[in-house]
Design a protein around this motif. Sequence first.
Motif, PDB file in Angstrom:
ATOM      1  N   MET A  25       0.837  -1.198   0.000  1.00 15.66           N
ATOM      2  CA  MET A  25       0.000   0.000   0.000  1.00 15.66           C
ATOM      3  C   MET A  25       0.875   1.251   0.000  1.00 15.66           C
ATOM      4  O   MET A  25       1.890   1.322   0.670  1.00 15.66           O
ATOM      5  N   LEU A  26       0.413   2.227  -0.758  1.00 10.65           N
ATOM      6  CA  LEU A  26       1.162   3.458  -0.952  1.00 10.65           C
ATOM      7  C   LEU A  26       0.392   4.607  -0.298  1.00 10.65           C
ATOM      8  O   LEU A  26      -0.827   4.676  -0.403  1.00 10.65           O
ATOM      9  N   LEU A  27       1.139   5.483   0.373  1.00  8.72           N
ATOM     10  CA  LEU A  27       0.531   6.693   0.915  1.00  8.72           C
ATOM     11  C   LEU A  27       1.049   7.878   0.098  1.00  8.72           C
ATOM     12  O   LEU A  27       2.258   8.048  -0.056  1.00  8.72           O
ATOM     13  N   ILE A  28       0.125   8.659  -0.443  1.00 13.80           N
ATOM     14  CA  ILE A  28       0.517   9.789  -1.297  1.00 13.80           C
ATOM     15  C   ILE A  28       0.047  11.083  -0.665  1.00 13.80           C
ATOM     16  O   ILE A  28      -1.137  11.273  -0.436  1.00 13.80           O
ATOM     17  N   LYS A  29       0.992  11.957  -0.381  1.00 16.09           N
ATOM     18  CA  LYS A  29       0.671  13.241   0.241  1.00 16.09           C
ATOM     19  C   LYS A  29       0.906  14.338  -0.791  1.00 16.09           C
ATOM     20  O   LYS A  29       2.003  14.434  -1.339  1.00 16.09           O
ATOM     21  N   ILE A  30      -0.124  15.131  -1.049  1.00 15.35           N
ATOM     22  CA  ILE A  30      -0.016  16.195  -2.056  1.00 15.35           C
ATOM     23  C   ILE A  30      -0.313  17.542  -1.398  1.00 15.35           C
ATOM     24  O   ILE A  30      -1.318  17.691  -0.713  1.00 15.35           O
ATOM     25  N   GLY A  31       0.573  18.492  -1.593  1.00 17.07           N
ATOM     26  CA  GLY A  31       0.466  19.801  -0.942  1.00 17.07           C
ATOM     27  C   GLY A  31      -0.774  20.586  -1.345  1.00 17.07           C
ATOM     28  O   GLY A  31      -1.516  20.187  -2.244  1.00 17.07           O
ATOM     29  N   GLY A  32      -0.979  21.705  -0.682  1.00 14.20           N
ATOM     30  CA  GLY A  32      -2.193  22.497  -0.875  1.00 14.20           C
ATOM     31  C   GLY A  32      -2.032  23.641  -1.855  1.00 14.20           C
ATOM     32  O   GLY A  32      -2.698  24.666  -1.730  1.00 14.20           O
ATOM     33  N   SER A  33      -1.183  23.445  -2.855  1.00  8.64           N
ATOM     34  CA  SER A  33      -0.951  24.491  -3.848  1.00  8.64           C
ATOM     35  C   SER A  33      -2.076  24.516  -4.879  1.00  8.64           C
ATOM     36  O   SER A  33      -2.673  23.483  -5.173  1.00  8.64           O
ATOM     37  N   ASN A  44      -0.949   0.493 -10.200  1.00  9.59           N
ATOM     38  CA  ASN A  44      -1.628  -0.768  -9.906  1.00  9.59           C
ATOM     39  C   ASN A  44      -1.300  -1.306  -8.510  1.00  9.59           C
ATOM     40  O   ASN A  44      -0.976  -2.468  -8.321  1.00  9.59           O
ATOM     41  N   THR A  45      -1.426  -0.396  -7.557  1.00  7.46           N
ATOM     42  CA  THR A  45      -1.291  -0.768  -6.153  1.00  7.46           C
ATOM     43  C   THR A  45      -2.312   0.069  -5.372  1.00  7.46           C
ATOM     44  O   THR A  45      -2.630   1.180  -5.790  1.00  7.46           O
ATOM     45  N   ASN A  49     -12.828  -2.449  -0.096  1.00  5.06           N
ATOM     46  CA  ASN A  49     -13.943  -2.329  -1.019  1.00  5.06           C
ATOM     47  C   ASN A  49     -13.595  -1.460  -2.234  1.00  5.06           C
ATOM     48  O   ASN A  49     -14.479  -0.927  -2.905  1.00  5.06           O
ATOM     49  N   ASN A  50     -12.278  -1.338  -2.465  1.00  6.10           N
ATOM     50  CA  ASN A  50     -11.740  -0.681  -3.669  1.00  6.10           C
ATOM     51  C   ASN A  50     -12.028   0.809  -3.788  1.00  6.10           C
ATOM     52  O   ASN A  50     -12.008   1.355  -4.888  1.00  6.10           O
TER      53      ASN A  50
END
Lengths: 269, 269
Positions: B1-9, B25-26, B150-151
Amino acid sequence: MLLIKIGGSKKFDWENIAKDLKELNTPYILVHGANEYMKEICKRMGETEKIIISPSGYESRYSDSKTMDIFLQAYSGLANKRIVEVLRRNGIDAIGLSGVDGGLWKATKKEKIIGRFLEEPGSKNKVIRDNYVGKVDHVNVKLIRLLLDNNFVPVITAPAISSEGEIVNVDNDRAVAVMVRELSIKDMIMLFEAPGLLRDLDDISSLVKNISIKNFDEMLKYAKARMKKKVLGAKEAFDNGLERMYWGDGRIKSPVSNCLQGKGTIISR
Amino acid sequence: MLLIKIGGSKKFDWENIAKDLKELNTPYILVHGANEYMKEICKRMGETEKIIISPSGYESRYSDSKTMDIFLQAYSGLANKRIVEVLRRNGIDAIGLSGVDGGLWKATKKEKIIGRFLEEPGSKNKVIRDNYVGKVDHVNVKLIRLLLDNNFVPVITAPAISSEGEIVNVDNDRAVAVMVRELSIKDMIMLFEAPGLLRDLDDISSLVKNISIKNFDEMLKYAKARMKKKVLGAKEAFDNGLERMYWGDGRIKSPVSNCLQGKGTIISR
């Protein structure tokens, strides 16, 4: 399962409502409005709300992209999260969702609408295109059941998402009628700023305690202004399989249990 | 599992990001900020943001109840739902949640904070109480797993909810570190407005391609201004079990896959 629809008034005491909901021993879904939050934020941002009047006299909010940005702030942001906060503080495992999330409320967008602006008296009907409005056709039943099965209380509000993946403004009361149909809901509560259906708006003792939806025309006769929409919404919900609808005042103490005890208006088949 | 953090720009092209995410595909969780949305709404509402400086020089946003109302509009309302809209339009089954919903981010509120206001130069440190800030201690693992199983793609943003049931402002980067610990996350992506960690801010060719978190002091030396917080957040995530962190530019095409291919900075153990 119970469906509870609560209006977007700022006069409701949510601590009160939450304490009452905590005593309910049946699973339920909550749907709320945020009309007064919207009005306040528009005002503070210096935006004037515009109303479209259809040729048949039906009023709706002009919802261009800029208006929908504010709509998201008011409905899905401020109102929804402050309501979830109060519910959680009272021990209810609430989870706030807009109709956009998980495709909860799937709508068909109206590509164009014909009407004139209330704010432009004397203007002629014209085609208005830059207007993100739609009509809810389907509900994500799987997601709602998933949350209920895991003992969460879904707290749902507009907007919805169109089949093309655009955020659209929808009528909450009609969305609720679709939920009734697709979730086979039999009992529904509606809380607003009135004790129920009144024969005479100025006389609280004229409260209609019990009425059958068969007397729809009579109900429509009593209903004034925004209450008309509620009567139309009720009709649609009964057409979709509802058995009982409880109307009551959201401003009083124990509003939900009072409603269920018949202190407002009970509409039956 | 991947955690993706995206800034508030507001400079990120979410269509771009969504198209790239669609190819992953993860399973993944998305956490986003909304700092620039917040600034814009404050400005339009005529509210001035106030910054508290702690005695040790740490800066944080003064978050009284009124500010938190706007915070909810910007983060949980406008930014979260517009992001979910773009993701859904690109075929991603996104569901937007704040840390409040379902008790997703459980925080301890700081009952008081000592500091002075940046906007009042020369003022002395004082005790500030009317400030809804806290620190995330726990994550609702059950809810996140339920959605992933549950995708659904959870799209999460601040604020969080305190143990007393109050909405509190929290640091996103620290919340993410707690998610790493409690969900046993090994890989994380961070997208911001820079190509990665630069030895020299004015020289893009000074990009650090690979670095070990063991060289934390070196990283901290290169990091300027807000990047310092990212380095501290990274340290905490690695302390909590993370194996790899990918830093990259959120403004370019295919930002996620570029990141994973090592075109930004890869931080390892």
